[in-house]
Scaffold this motif. Structure first.
Motif, PDB file in Angstrom:
ATOM      1  N   CYS A 177       0.834  -1.198   0.000  1.00  0.00           N
ATOM      2  CA  CYS A 177       0.000   0.000   0.000  1.00  0.00           C
ATOM      3  C   CYS A 177       0.872   1.253   0.000  1.00  0.00           C
ATOM      4  N   TYR A 178       0.311   2.364  -0.428  1.00  0.00           N
ATOM      5  CA  TYR A 178       1.098   3.594  -0.472  1.00  0.00           C
ATOM      6  C   TYR A 178       1.449   4.047   0.940  1.00  0.00           C
ATOM      7  N   THR A 179       2.547   4.801   1.043  1.00  0.00           N
ATOM      8  CA  THR A 179       3.001   5.291   2.345  1.00  0.00           C
ATOM      9  C   THR A 179       3.318   6.776   2.252  1.00  0.00           C
ATOM     10  N   ASN A 180       3.742   7.322   3.373  1.00  0.00           N
ATOM     11  CA  ASN A 180       4.022   8.754   3.462  1.00  0.00           C
ATOM     12  C   ASN A 180       5.226   9.171   2.622  1.00  0.00           C
ATOM     13  N   SER A 181       5.989   8.208   2.123  1.00  0.00           N
ATOM     14  CA  SER A 181       7.127   8.547   1.265  1.00  0.00           C
ATOM     15  C   SER A 181       6.682   8.924  -0.140  1.00  0.00           C
ATOM     16  N   GLN A 182       5.408   8.714  -0.454  1.00  0.00           N
ATOM     17  CA  GLN A 182       4.876   9.060  -1.770  1.00  0.00           C
ATOM     18  C   GLN A 182       3.992  10.309  -1.665  1.00  0.00           C
ATOM     19  N   PRO A 183       3.950  11.116  -2.712  1.00  0.00           N
ATOM     20  CA  PRO A 183       3.106  12.315  -2.674  1.00  0.00           C
ATOM     21  C   PRO A 183       1.640  11.986  -2.961  1.00  0.00           C
ATOM     22  N   MET A 184       0.765  12.831  -2.480  1.00  0.00           N
ATOM     23  CA  MET A 184      -0.662  12.686  -2.789  1.00  0.00           C
ATOM     24  C   MET A 184      -0.967  13.122  -4.225  1.00  0.00           C
ATOM     25  N   VAL A 185      -0.197  14.098  -4.705  1.00  0.00           N
ATOM     26  CA  VAL A 185      -0.280  14.529  -6.106  1.00  0.00           C
ATOM     27  C   VAL A 185       1.138  14.487  -6.660  1.00  0.00           C
ATOM     28  N   ASP A 186       1.277  14.461  -7.985  1.00  0.00           N
ATOM     29  CA  ASP A 186       2.599  14.390  -8.589  1.00  0.00           C
ATOM     30  C   ASP A 186       3.510  15.481  -8.020  1.00  0.00           C
ATOM     31  N   ALA A 187       4.677  15.077  -7.539  1.00  0.00           N
ATOM     32  CA  ALA A 187       5.630  16.017  -6.953  1.00  0.00           C
ATOM     33  C   ALA A 187       7.024  15.410  -7.029  1.00  0.00           C
ATOM     34  N   PRO A 188       8.048  16.219  -7.167  1.00  0.00           N
ATOM     35  CA  PRO A 188       9.407  15.697  -7.340  1.00  0.00           C
ATOM     36  C   PRO A 188       9.856  14.795  -6.195  1.00  0.00           C
ATOM     37  N   ARG A 189      10.426  13.660  -6.543  1.00  0.00           N
ATOM     38  CA  ARG A 189      11.073  12.746  -5.613  1.00  0.00           C
ATOM     39  C   ARG A 189      12.341  12.239  -6.288  1.00  0.00           C
ATOM     40  N   GLY A 190      13.248  11.660  -5.519  1.00  0.00           N
ATOM     41  CA  GLY A 190      14.466  11.126  -6.099  1.00  0.00           C
ATOM     42  C   GLY A 190      14.194   9.999  -7.073  1.00  0.00           C
ATOM     43  N   ASP A 191      13.198   9.182  -6.753  1.00  0.00           N
ATOM     44  CA  ASP A 191      12.760   8.093  -7.627  1.00  0.00           C
ATOM     45  C   ASP A 191      11.651   8.650  -8.518  1.00  0.00           C
ATOM     46  N   PHE A 192      11.875   8.643  -9.834  1.00  0.00           N
ATOM     47  CA  PHE A 192      10.902   9.251 -10.745  1.00  0.00           C
ATOM     48  C   PHE A 192       9.514   8.623 -10.588  1.00  0.00           C
ATOM     49  N   ALA A 193       9.435   7.299 -10.563  1.00  0.00           N
ATOM     50  CA  ALA A 193       8.126   6.641 -10.474  1.00  0.00           C
ATOM     51  C   ALA A 193       7.422   6.980  -9.170  1.00  0.00           C
ATOM     52  N   VAL A 229       5.736  -3.248  -5.715  1.00  0.00           N
ATOM     53  CA  VAL A 229       4.768  -2.472  -6.475  1.00  0.00           C
ATOM     54  C   VAL A 229       3.886  -1.761  -5.453  1.00  0.00           C
ATOM     55  N   ARG A 230       3.979  -0.433  -5.401  1.00  0.00           N
ATOM     56  CA  ARG A 230       3.104   0.333  -4.517  1.00  0.00           C
ATOM     57  C   ARG A 230       1.729   0.445  -5.186  1.00  0.00           C
ATOM     58  N   VAL A 231       0.678   0.148  -4.429  1.00  0.00           N
ATOM     59  CA  VAL A 231      -0.672   0.133  -4.996  1.00  0.00           C
ATOM     60  C   VAL A 231      -1.573   1.112  -4.244  1.00  0.00           C
ATOM     61  N   PRO A 232      -2.625   1.598  -4.897  1.00  0.00           N
ATOM     62  CA  PRO A 232      -3.469   2.643  -4.293  1.00  0.00           C
ATOM     63  C   PRO A 232      -4.486   2.128  -3.278  1.00  0.00           C
ATOM     64  N   THR A 233      -3.974   1.492  -2.220  1.00  0.00           N
ATOM     65  CA  THR A 233      -4.793   1.150  -1.060  1.00  0.00           C
ATOM     66  C   THR A 233      -4.085   1.688   0.172  1.00  0.00           C
ATOM     67  N   ALA A 234      -4.836   1.975   1.232  1.00  0.00           N
ATOM     68  CA  ALA A 234      -4.271   2.653   2.400  1.00  0.00           C
ATOM     69  C   ALA A 234      -3.672   1.712   3.424  1.00  0.00           C
ATOM     70  N   SER A 235      -4.091   0.453   3.437  1.00  0.00           N
ATOM     71  CA  SER A 235      -3.560  -0.464   4.446  1.00  0.00           C
ATOM     72  C   SER A 235      -3.625  -1.895   3.937  1.00  0.00           C
ATOM     73  N   VAL A 236      -2.774  -2.718   4.512  1.00  0.00           N
ATOM     74  CA  VAL A 236      -2.590  -4.145   4.236  1.00  0.00           C
ATOM     75  C   VAL A 236      -1.861  -4.358   2.906  1.00  0.00           C
ATOM     76  N   SER A 237      -0.732  -5.017   3.001  1.00  0.00           N
ATOM     77  CA  SER A 237       0.100  -5.322   1.849  1.00  0.00           C
ATOM     78  C   SER A 237       0.178  -6.828   1.668  1.00  0.00           C
TER      79      SER A 237
END
Length: 327
Positions: A177-193, A229-237
């Motif tokens: 599931c997605y985590t706080n290391s990913q943005p809610m909207v497209d925003a620059p990160r070291g990892d392009f994806a 693979v980060r997926v668009p769910t909030a909990s449970v991987s």
């Protein structure tokens, strides 16, 4: 057993919830919580949780304390833990996510605590310890890493499988599931994806479990690979493991042997039901194997699939390892 929680984010709050509401917290006294956020927002975020739901008891924050279930827990707001007096604390649960250098990891000891348990990978730790894999090595280490949630799910499974049917090589994919290391909207990160909006796309990326599993199960070094693979769910991987076994196994009996061995594990579970991720929310196991998803090809290639609540299960392991460290 006296503990202090440094960092009252997702893991810190899940730890306190379990200590207050489950048998896992028996005999544990939380004497202090430290977080740079203000007391009122700390109290609010503990009371209302978008993943686990509202806390079932009243929570208030005033006079410098968190008040919950008749307990009065001192709240501090120091950026540097060494500014506190933690004398008498058995274990500091270091949950800030920034204890990667020795000077930060040792702050709990400098403040007077006996030991520090870090809620994530850290090169500053004396040992990376995973319950069910290498916890026999814990000894009297003073600064310990609890590895990652994915490592806690993968390493005990690989260690157990390798004892039953030695592994020649394996590849693990975590569907996370997605985590706080990913943005809610497209925003620059070291990892392009990972600069893309976390709740809108499946994002292929890396996982720290790739090298942590080898650190925890060193005799398999060079034979285990991993991806995420980060997926668009909030909990449970989930973990999808494909292993090439060293020798041919009886496909009729190996699943039963595996299930029986998992029943004896302190951290692994098994289900024969066709579950989906939301069914596993708040499960305390490090990994719950899905029996219906098991596959074997030519008696040597084995596919295993399991679920893990990457917040709740990992927090449960933090409590378990902290108890061992205190003892």
């Amino acid at each position: 057993m006296k503990i202090a929680i440094n960092g009252f984010g997702r893991i810190g709050r899940a730890i306190l919830r379990q200590i207050l509401t489950t048998e896992r917290g028996a005999g544990i006294d939380v004497v202090a919580i430290n977080d740079i956020a203000a007391l009122d927002i700390c109290s609010y975020l503990f009371q209302y949780d978008s993943t686990f739901g509202p806390f079932p008891h009243e929570v208030t924050g005033h006079d410098g304390h968190l008040h919950v279930m008749g307990k009065r827990i001192q709240m501090h707001h120091q950026a540097d833990l060494t500014q506190l007096d933690l004398s008498g604390v058995d274990v500091v649960l270091e949950c800030t996510g920034v204890a990667r250098s020795s000077d930060v990891a040792q702050r709990g000891l400098t403040a007077g605590a006996r030991k520090v348990l870090i809620s994530g990978p850290s090169p500053a730790a004396e040992l990376t310890c995973v319950l069910g894999a290498n916890d026999a090595l814990l000894g009297d280490a003073r600064i310990v890493s609890n590895a990652s949630c994915t490592t806690n799910g993968t390493a005990p499974l690989i260690a157990l499988l390798d004892r039953l049917a030695p592994i020649e090589r394996a590849h693990m994919t975590t569907i996370h599931c997605y985590t706080n290391s990913q943005p809610m909207v497209d925003a620059p990160r070291g990892d392009f994806a990972r600069s893309r909006a976390g709740a809108l796309s499946m994002v292929p990326t890396t996982t720290s479990a790739s090298h942590l599993v080898e650190e925890v199960v060193p005799h398999l070094k060079g034979r285990i690979s991993g991806a995420a693979v980060r997926v668009p769910t909030a909990s449970v991987s989930a973990i999808d493991l494909v292993a090439q076994l060293h020798e041919s196994q009886d496909s009729a009996t190996l699943p039963t042997r595996l299930k029986e061995a998992i029943a004896k594990s302190p951290v692994l579970g098994w289900t024969d039901h066709p579950l989906v991720s939301s069914d596993l929310r708040s499960r305390p196991e490090s990994l719950v194997l899905a029996g219906p998803e098991l596959r074997m090809i030519d008696n040597r290639q084995l596919r295993l699939f399991g679920w893990y609540d990457n917040e709740w299960g990992f927090s449960a392991r933090m409590i378990d390892i902290a108890r061992r460290m205190a003892n």
